[in-house]
Design an enzyme around this catalytic site. Structure first.
Site, PDB file in Angstrom:
ATOM      1  CG  ASP A   1      -1.921  -1.103   1.235  1.00 53.50           C
ATOM      2  OD1 ASP A   1      -2.167  -1.665   0.157  1.00 53.50           O
ATOM      3  OD2 ASP A   1      -2.452  -1.412   2.308  1.00 53.50           O
ATOM      4  CB  ALA A   2       0.113   4.747  -0.903  1.00 59.42           C
TER       5      ALA A   2
END
Length: 228
Positions: free
Chosen positions: A101-102
């Site tokens: 994920d970011a």
């Protein structure tokens, strides 16, 4: 391999630019000027452009210390792509092995070898991935037990368990093999807690190089490549 294709694989030239170099006589093979784009290049040939040897880029295997606020994607959706950290030619050809994920940091692998990538990401491989997890609330004993014994995630048909080692009141090591969507965050939410920090430490027996700062990368060694 055709000479024009060889030139493109060894450089960032387009096929049309490679042909222009050939027609101008800028390309030699073993010292002889070759203008035919279809000339067959063998492994033993020495191809040069303006006297400088060129060779195709071979398979690449890289590890990146992924920082936060970047995406494991070729397309920028408002965040910086992890590929922008890789200062290599034709980086767009690299496959991102799995995703983070970011806001998740840590070990990310990239390669041009699709089969190698598949051996890591295939559900059948059950390749373990170890994360350092930071939680909003202290981890209660019953939450720890539930994570170890298995929790039911929405949309799944059976409970999902993990190897868990508590290392602090709000932190733990958590190892999973399934790699389901947002699995670590969903597992912690299922036991009544919330992840506020997530860092991937290792994939299989390959751990993130502690010498790499966030945003830095290096090529894998032959021994590391052979782990998968």
């Amino acid at each position: 391999m055709r000479l024009d294709k060889y030139l493109c694989s060894a450089t960032e030239l387009s096929r049309s630019l490679a042909k222009k170099l050939l027609h101008r006589g800028d390309v030699t093979c073993d010292g002889e000027v070759i203008k035919d784009p279809g000339f067959k290049v063998a492994d033993h040939h020495l191809v040069c452009i303006d006297g400088e040897p060129v060779r195709p880029i071979g398979p690449r295997y890289l590890m990146l210390h992924k920082p936060a606020d970047c995406v494991s994607s070729h397309v920028d959706d408002g965040h910086r792509s992890v590929l922008t950290f890789i200062d290599q030619p034709r980086r767009e050809e690299l496959v991102i092995v799995g995703r983070l994920d970011a806001d998740t940091t840590g070990l990310l692998l990239l390669t041009s070898d699709g089969q190698w990538s598949h051996r890591i990401t295939s559900p059948n491989s059950r390749c373990p991935k170890r994360y350092r997890v930071t939680l909003t609330d202290p981890l209660a004993p019953e939450q720890l037990a539930a994570l170890k014994n298995g929790v039911m995630l929405h949309g799944e048909s059976e409970p999902v368990a993990a190897e868990v080692e508590q290392i602090g009141s709000h932190t733990l090591w958590l190892t999973i093999a399934e790699g389901k969507y947002h699995q670590v965050k969903r597992m912690c939410a299922a036991v009544g807690n919330k992840v506020v920090g997530l860092h991937r430490h290792s994939i299989g027996r390959l751990a993130l190089d502690p010498q790499l700062a966030p945003g830095e990368w290096r090529a894998l060694t032959e021994e590391e490549i052979a782990l998968f």
